[in-house]
Design a protein around this motif. Structure first.
Motif, mmCIF file in Angstrom:
data_model
loop_
_atom_site.group_PDB
_atom_site.id
_atom_site.type_symbol
_atom_site.label_atom_id
_atom_site.label_comp_id
_atom_site.label_asym_id
_atom_site.label_seq_id
_atom_site.Cartn_x
_atom_site.Cartn_y
_atom_site.Cartn_z
ATOM 1 N N PRO A 1 0.809 -1.226 0.000
ATOM 2 C CA PRO A 1 0.000 0.000 0.000
ATOM 3 C C PRO A 1 0.842 1.275 0.000
ATOM 4 C CG PRO A 1 -0.866 -1.579 1.579
ATOM 5 C CD PRO A 1 0.458 -2.106 1.127
ATOM 6 N N TYR A 2 2.019 1.226 0.651
ATOM 7 C CA TYR A 2 2.913 2.385 0.641
ATOM 8 C C TYR A 2 3.515 2.595 -0.740
ATOM 9 C CZ TYR A 2 7.272 4.983 1.456
ATOM 10 O OH TYR A 2 8.309 5.866 1.382
ATOM 11 N N LEU A 3 3.996 1.509 -1.355
ATOM 12 C CA LEU A 3 4.583 1.623 -2.687
ATOM 13 C C LEU A 3 3.560 2.110 -3.708
ATOM 14 C CD1 LEU A 3 6.610 -1.712 -2.730
ATOM 15 C CD2 LEU A 3 7.510 0.572 -2.298
ATOM 16 N N MET A 4 2.338 1.688 -3.552
ATOM 17 C CA MET A 4 1.282 2.069 -4.485
ATOM 18 C C MET A 4 0.746 3.472 -4.221
ATOM 19 S SD MET A 4 1.069 -0.636 -6.396
ATOM 20 C CE MET A 4 -0.500 -0.547 -7.244
ATOM 21 N N GLY A 5 1.232 4.118 -3.168
ATOM 22 C CA GLY A 5 0.798 5.476 -2.869
ATOM 23 C C GLY A 5 -0.507 5.564 -2.122
#
Length: 645
Positions: free
Chosen positions: A385-389
């Motif tokens: 979820p962090y990588l995907m923004g």
């Protein structure tokens, strides 16, 4: 690799558990170019654990390319670090752990144990008003003084905390994302004068957002620009420099635990730029605190190191001790350098270490004569979820429900120097937040006088269950309908038997515990905390408490209705001797702390006598404006007055 449980949301927003498998046994199927790119970048930023963030049915490419790439980095890192640093792994054996409840409750009014009287709609409204952004920076002499400044009181007090909670129409999703705001009080009892200055920490991100009055950067706890495409794979995090302010050597540093420190001028509170701690920190303010174990790769990827927000003072050596860190996702380890600064400024000692099987850096630590003491909470991390923004990294943390690990690293030049680090894996799934102090004891004659027992006093949550972490602290302000209570605990760490016994010191929501600075790293008698109540629930902190470690008794000063208090700062009294302390801890300190009155819509610096705490403030220095709830700070016996001449 041992199997681990990783939780990640499915397309139906339900949580499902996937069991990780050794790479050689994982089924691979078809994957799109986008999914392959996601895995490659995830390995570079999070390590092979990133494979567990994608459904197995979506993966089809051969393991050889990515698997060998990660494996080669892993092998190189192991070989390199064995040559360069101390490396140690925790034991997988769970040890017996005894949890006791305590002895003495304070003699206070019954309503301090009833949550409905301490946390209700009226209190919530006052609490929400407490977290209002600071609109102006100023310097002023304080004229509204309740009581009298003690004639022998002379100190400069610095305090840091979030102070800006909006940009344009967008409010931070968590108050811990707010910009750092420093308040300084120069208090001179001889002249009966007090002066206050407040300034924001002008980080690079603060200056940019101030100019445009909008959120431009992603933050740790979830605040980010509203553009989904702009956040996608944008891994830079804002450094709010909002957690602490401490002198390390001859520099006053504004600290945030996942980034570089900023130098603050103690006279003016002007921000003088970020500091690399004599080249101990690599990277820049926007760098990810990640390492591959290879400096060339780290430089290419613009990875860097962070400095802890919780350095500690060692009274015996009169040194400030802190540590830099970076996470190595390829090996699931924490690489850290422990630094000690002398009284005259400058580093006098530095040592490098690697803690294996450590997903997240600890928030705090403690220092004894022979050991650096870390208590490691157990986390998982779902970074997709962090990588995907979609989320901030703190929102991706998962509590595993496993027991904490106590890690003691021998200090160079101490009696324990040259011995192996001590790691004790417990079956006690509590969560440590802050450490008040730690010291050593000898239970039996040990060759070389190496201590065989360490005692620590720490605050934290009594139990961590498996699931999302820090979600309770979400929202515009901390909500005590969901925030778990924290308590003061005593940890008895037996180094010979490899056991840890945790004991609750007293009932009542408590945190931000401290001891007389003369006794940091050595045996103390009294611990001072903020407290919200005398029960087993959480509520806003409205009292300061002194706990007697010898008798189990507490002394408590409860603030007036509609008042909230902050972290206590302890300043030794002049009569106690600032250089040579008494051999016994006799409560000869001034307790100072910020207090907010919702009735007056004003904040003050309160000064209390540590030996007579229940009598309340001997004086209150009213600021003439509200100061939002802060975090940590320090004092100096030097008066950094507005006119240094």
């Amino acid at each position: 690799q041992p199997c681990r449980s990783i939780q990640t949301p499915s397309s139906s927003d339900e949580m499902r558990t996937w069991r990780t498998m050794p790479m050689a046994h994982r089924p691979w199927r078809e994957a799109s170019t986008t999914q392959i790119a996601l895995c490659v970048l995830s390995i570079l930023t999070t390590g092979s654990e990133a494979f567990n963030l994608l459904p197995r049915s979506s993966l089809s490419f051969p393991r050889s390319a990515l698997g060998n790439f990660a494996g080669n980095l892993f092998s190189y890192n192991l070989a390199y670090r064995r040559l360069q640093t101390t490396r140690f792994s925790r034991s997988r054996k769970s040890v017996g752990l005894r949890v006791e409840a305590t002895a003495t409750d304070p003699q206070v009014r019954p309503e301090y144990g009833q949550k409905t009287l301490l946390w209700n709609e009226a209190v919530r409204k006052d609490w929400e008003e407490y977290y209002q952004s600071v609109e102006t920076e100023s310097e002023l002499y304080i004229t509204d003084i309740e009581g009298e400044i003690p004639p022998d009181f002379s100190a400069t007090i610095f305090r840091n905390g979030p102070g800006k909670f909006e940009r344009g129409e967008q409010r931070v999703v968590n108050v811990l994302d707010g910009d750092g705001h420093i308040v300084k009080f120069v208090v001179d009892g001889a002249s009966k004068q007090a002066h206050m200055t407040n300034r924001f920490v002008r980080t690079e991100e603060f200056v940019a957002e101030e100019e445009q009055d909008r959120v431009l950067f992603r933050s740790t706890f979830g605040t980010q620009p509203p553009s989904l495409t702009g956040n996608f794979f944008n891994l830079r995090l804002k450094n709010p420099a909002n957690t602490n302010i401490q002198f390390c050597g001859d520099k006053l540093l504004a600290l945030w635990e996942a980034g570089v420190p900023y130098v603050i001028n103690p006279w003016t509170l002007a921000t003088e730029g970020w500091d690399d701690l004599e080249k101990s920190l690599s990277g820049s303010p926007g760098s990810l605190t990640v390492t591959t174990g290879m400096s060339a790769v780290d430089s290419l990827m613009k990875f860097g190191k962070a400095f802890t927000a919780h350095p500690h003072y060692d009274a015996a050596t009169k040194r400030m001790v802190g540590w830099t860190w970076a996470q190595n996702p390829l090996t699931d380890s924490l690489e850290l350098d422990v630094i000690e600064w002398g009284e005259e400024g400058g580093q006098v000692q530095k040592s490098s270490h690697v803690i294996e099987d450590c997903t997240i850096a600890p928030h705090d630590f403690a220092v004894t004569s022979s050991y650096y003491v870390f208590v490691l909470n157990q986390f998982g991390l779902t970074l997709a979820p962090y990588l995907m923004g979609l989320k901030g990294p703190a929102e991706c943390l998962l509590a595993t429900g496993k027991g904490t690990t106590v890690c003691l690293i021998p200090r160079p030049g101490s009696k324990a120097a040259g011995t192996e680090p001590v790691l004790i894996q417990t079956d006690d799934p509590w969560f440590v937040i802050h450490h008040a102090n730690a010291y050593e004891e000898l239970l039996a004659e040990v060759p070389g006088g190496v201590p065989d027992k360490v005692v620590a006093y720490s605050t934290g949550w009594d139990k961590m269950t498996e699931g999302p972490f820090l979600s309770d602290w979400g929202g515009s302000v901390p909500d005590f309908d969901v925030v778990p209570p924290s308590f003061l605990f005593k940890l008895d760490i037996d180094l010979q038997r490899k056991t840890v016994t945790r004991t609750k010191c007293f009932n009542g929501h408590s945190d931000h515990a401290h001891v007389d600075p003369h006794f940091e790293g050595r045996k103390h008698r009294y611990v001072y905390t903020v407290s919200g109540n005398t029960g087993d629930f959480s509520s806003p902190c409205t009292a300061w408490v002194r706990y007697d470690c010898l008798t189990g008794e507490t002394r408590r000063w409860q603030s007036n209705a509609r008042e909230f208090v902050e972290e206590p700062l302890l300043i030794p009294k002049k009569g106690n001797g600032n250089l040579e302390p008494d051999p016994e801890d006799n409560a000869q300190v001034w307790l100072v702390g910020l207090l907010y009155s919702a009735e007056r819509r004003d904040s003050c610096l309160a000064i209390l006598d540590g030996a007579n705490l229940e009598a309340g403030p001997v004086c209150r220095l009213w600021c003439g404006r509200p100061v939002p709830n802060g975090l940590h700070g320090c004092y100096s016996p030097r008066l950094y007055s507005p006119n240094p001449h």
